[in-house]
Design an enzyme around this catalytic site. Structure first.
Site, mmCIF file in Angstrom:
data_model
loop_
_atom_site.group_PDB
_atom_site.id
_atom_site.type_symbol
_atom_site.label_atom_id
_atom_site.label_comp_id
_atom_site.label_asym_id
_atom_site.label_seq_id
_atom_site.Cartn_x
_atom_site.Cartn_y
_atom_site.Cartn_z
ATOM 1 N N ASN A 30 0.850 -1.185 0.000
ATOM 2 C CA ASN A 30 0.000 0.000 0.000
ATOM 3 C C ASN A 30 0.891 1.242 0.000
ATOM 4 O O ASN A 30 1.713 1.410 0.892
ATOM 5 C CB ASN A 30 -0.891 -0.046 1.251
ATOM 6 C CG ASN A 30 -1.562 1.279 1.532
ATOM 7 O OD1 ASN A 30 -1.957 1.994 0.610
ATOM 8 N ND2 ASN A 30 -1.697 1.605 2.816
ATOM 9 N N HIS A 37 46.296 36.665 -4.476
ATOM 10 C CA HIS A 37 46.909 35.800 -3.466
ATOM 11 C C HIS A 37 46.636 36.288 -2.043
ATOM 12 O O HIS A 37 46.818 37.469 -1.742
ATOM 13 C CB HIS A 37 48.438 35.747 -3.631
ATOM 14 C CG HIS A 37 48.899 35.785 -5.047
ATOM 15 N ND1 HIS A 37 49.044 34.653 -5.797
ATOM 16 C CD2 HIS A 37 49.243 36.829 -5.854
ATOM 17 C CE1 HIS A 37 49.474 34.991 -7.011
ATOM 18 N NE2 HIS A 37 49.590 36.303 -7.077
HETATM 19 C C1 UD1 Z 1 1.445 3.766 6.394
HETATM 20 C C2 UD1 Z 1 0.337 2.757 6.121
HETATM 21 C C3 UD1 Z 1 0.917 1.564 5.377
HETATM 22 C C4 UD1 Z 1 1.566 2.039 4.077
HETATM 23 C C5 UD1 Z 1 2.616 3.094 4.381
HETATM 24 C C6 UD1 Z 1 3.106 3.693 3.085
HETATM 25 C C7 UD1 Z 1 -1.209 3.004 7.981
HETATM 26 C C8 UD1 Z 1 -1.750 2.411 9.215
HETATM 27 N N1 UD1 Z 1 -0.229 2.340 7.377
HETATM 28 O O1 UD1 Z 1 2.364 3.174 7.293
HETATM 29 O O2 UD1 Z 1 -0.106 0.647 5.059
HETATM 30 O O3 UD1 Z 1 2.145 0.927 3.426
HETATM 31 O O4 UD1 Z 1 2.065 4.155 5.167
HETATM 32 O O5 UD1 Z 1 4.199 4.524 3.299
HETATM 33 O O6 UD1 Z 1 -1.670 4.045 7.551
HETATM 34 N N2 UD1 Z 1 0.401 10.575 10.796
HETATM 35 C C9 UD1 Z 1 -0.430 11.511 11.367
HETATM 36 N N3 UD1 Z 1 -1.007 11.223 12.571
HETATM 37 C C10 UD1 Z 1 -0.790 10.049 13.206
HETATM 38 C C11 UD1 Z 1 0.059 9.099 12.613
HETATM 39 C C12 UD1 Z 1 0.638 9.392 11.399
HETATM 40 O O7 UD1 Z 1 -0.669 12.591 10.811
HETATM 41 O O8 UD1 Z 1 -1.361 9.868 14.289
HETATM 42 C C13 UD1 Z 1 1.022 10.905 9.493
HETATM 43 C C14 UD1 Z 1 2.556 10.878 9.535
HETATM 44 O O9 UD1 Z 1 3.078 12.166 9.836
HETATM 45 C C15 UD1 Z 1 2.908 10.417 8.118
HETATM 46 C C16 UD1 Z 1 1.691 9.625 7.661
HETATM 47 O O10 UD1 Z 1 0.657 9.915 8.564
HETATM 48 O O11 UD1 Z 1 3.121 11.506 7.257
HETATM 49 C C17 UD1 Z 1 1.952 8.119 7.632
HETATM 50 O O12 UD1 Z 1 2.326 7.684 8.903
HETATM 51 P P1 UD1 Z 1 3.493 6.620 9.104
HETATM 52 O O13 UD1 Z 1 3.677 6.413 10.540
HETATM 53 O O14 UD1 Z 1 4.665 6.991 8.312
HETATM 54 O O15 UD1 Z 1 2.804 5.309 8.465
HETATM 55 P P2 UD1 Z 1 3.531 3.970 8.050
HETATM 56 O O16 UD1 Z 1 3.854 3.202 9.258
HETATM 57 O O17 UD1 Z 1 4.629 4.255 7.115
#
Ligand code: UD1
Ligand code: CA
Length: 493
Positions: A171, A364
């Site tokens: 994803n 220089h």
């Molecule tokens: C997420 C997806 C995963 C996907 C991947 C792609 C979910 C649960 N998982 O995982 O399926 O393959 O991205 O890169 O969504 N954020 C918030 N608030 C929060 C948590 C996160 O705004 O409470 C924002 C973060 O700043 C970030 C984005 O959401 O920009 C994604 O969060 P991140 O923790 O990077 O998700 P992944 O674990 O990478």
């Protein structure tokens, strides 16, 4: 059309724990541009109205957006309870028929990917459409798309127990969802048992259970890389940098060692220019055509005209260099300095907040600070402008056609008027009128024959105590060399 019935939400509130810096990862720069700005620029290009979900260090995110003058709205997620919760926080903003949601940590997404997603979503009249990419590496932290008969769901890496080569679609983190579906089902998101967070990805399973149409498009993995840690940040920046270098190669720029050069976004380089190994051309710099920027030089926030040469190990910051000029090697030009056409600035010359007129030379070992140097001026080796009295900075003015002898100390504020000479070794403290020779030196005294007498006295005083080479007390017994080392191996040789 996309701008009429789609609004975008960028998730940017997360704590960025995996980066281990304590800072919000979305302010980290790739090729000079903060990560979050890639998303807002993309959506600005597509003219899609945008809301950013902010939380952790939101003031830093807002500062970045302000700096780039991007027109976005902000919604606060005061407690970071997952991507599903972040989306929930924006509920009040949902107005358009379709809501495009993007993770904020994917800087390499292209407008073409968003347009393809939109087309598929509309053509298939889907409830949810999302972007996937091929990645069979089981160690990656992406959610995997798992299909069973008509069921489709996204399983997060921590919970995925299957075979990654079988479920090799990940994803990407880009979703286009009908507003009516979101309104009906956002409240049914439940806390994930493993992470205790609300996952946006569960909306796919909910849509599947409700027999809604789910569409996907595939994108090249490199374009949808998410950045959680420093290795992923480095890898994404390599791709961005390589794209920038390819672009300039296609526009007539020669790179001698392309993989060892750093070029920021928003840099301009004219055709016919050569860029050597280890060169950094940083944010806001403009290099003209047919220039040579030699190895390990750095040009930041600066403009260089056409046909100019920057010799190795030179630093140019926030300054302007004209046409046909030569700067370096080992020169340091900074703080709003202006070097005019055909000027030559040589090795170990530092120039700060100054102007150097056309055809002038400082070849220089000099420091020129807060100075206005006219045209066709020669600044002799070792010249220093003393611009700072401990409290204030003062200006040195050197008018056209002045010749400053070597090793001059010019104590500002002072003016040397046009066509004048200053003698080597002078300390210039008073203004010099035009067409004048200024000399400021102690008087030289020549004591005839005195050097010879000194040499003879010295030779007499250093006569050896013992002249016999076989005598063990002789200093010269080891083939004339006096051995001083205590190293036993050395002494055996
Ligand atoms: C997420 C997806 C995963 C996907 C991947 C792609 C979910 C649960 N998982 O995982 O399926 O393959 O991205 O890169 O969504 N954020 C918030 N608030 C929060 C948590 C996160 O705004 O409470 C924002 C973060 O700043 C970030 C984005 O959401 O920009 C994604 O969060 P991140 O923790 O990077 O998700 P992944 O674990 O990478
Ligand atoms: Ca991520």
């Amino acid at each position: 059309m996309i701008e009429q019935n789609v609004q975008a939400i960028v998730l940017a509130a997360g704590k960025s724990t995996r980066l281990k810096t304590g800072r919000n990862k979305l302010i980290e720069k790739l090729c000079g541009q903060p990560m979050i700005v890639f998303s807002t620029k993309l959506l600005e290009t597509l003219k899609i109205p945008t809301t950013l979900v902010v939380g952790h260090q939101q003031e830093l995110i807002k500062k970045c957006i302000d700096h780039y003058n991007h027109n976005v709205d902000f919604v606060e997620q005061d407690e970071q309870r997952g991507t599903g919760h972040a989306l929930h926080c924006t509920k009040e903003t949902w107005q358009k028929d379709h809501v495009l949601i993007l993770n904020g940590d994917m800087p390499l997404v292209t407008p073409e990917i968003i347009q393809a997603l939109y087309k598929k979503h509309i053509d298939s009249d889907a409830t949810i459409s999302f972007v996937m990419a091929h990645n069979a590496d089981p160690s990656t932290s992406y959610g995997r798309i798992v299909k069973n008969d008509d069921d489709i769901k996204i399983v997060e890496a921590k919970e995925f127990a299957g075979d990654a080569s079988e479920h090799c679609c990940i994803n990407a983190g880009i979703y286009l969802i009908k507003k009516v579906f979101l309104e009906q089902h956002i409240e049914s998101l439940e806390q994930n048992e493993t992470s205790s967070e609300y996952h946006i990805t569960d909306l796919v399973a909910i849509a599947s259970k409700n027999n809604c149409t789910i569409s996907t498009i595939s994108a090249p993995f490199d374009y949808v890389r998410g950045i959680n840690n420093h290795h992923e940040l480095w890898a994404a920046e390599q791709i961005q940098r390589s794209n920038i270098i390819k672009y300039w190669m296609e526009h007539g720029v020669r790179f001698s060692v392309a993989h060892n050069v750093h070029i920021d976004l928003d840099v301009n380089i004219g055709p016919g220019t050569y860029v050597g190994c280890g060169v950094h051309i940083l944010y806001g710099s403009h290099i003209g055509s047919n220039c040579k920027i030699h190895e390990y030089s750095s040009v930041e926030g600066s403009e260089i005209g056409n046909d100019s040469h920057v010799m190795p190990f030179t630093i140019i910051k926030n300054s302007t260099i004209g046409n046909h000029a030569h700067v370096g090697p080992f020169a340091h030009i900074q703080d709003g300095t202006f070097i005019a056409d055909r000027a030559v600035i040589g090795n170990f010359v530092e120039i700060k907040r100054s102007t150097v007129g056309a055809d002038s030379k400082a070849k220089h070992l000099s420091y020129i600070g807060d100075a206005q140097i006219g045209k066709s001026v020669n600044v002799g080796a070792g010249t220093i402008t003393c611009n700072f009295d401990g409290k204030k900075k003062h200006t040195t003015i050197v008018e056209d056609n002045v010749f400053i002898g070597s090793n001059n100390t010019i104590v500002a504020p002072v003016t040397i008027e046009k066509n004048s000479f200053t003698a080597a070794g002078s300390t210039i403290t008073k203004d010099v009128p035009s067409d004048t020779l200024a000399i400021e030196r102690g008087t030289q005294i020549n004591k005839l024959g005195y050097a010879k007498k000194l040499r003879e006295d010295e030779e007499e005083a250093s006569e050896p105590v013992c002249k016999n080479v076989n005598d063990p007390r002789s200093k010269t017994q080891f083939m004339g060399a006096v051995r001083t080392t205590n190293d036993p191996i050395e002494n055996d040789i």
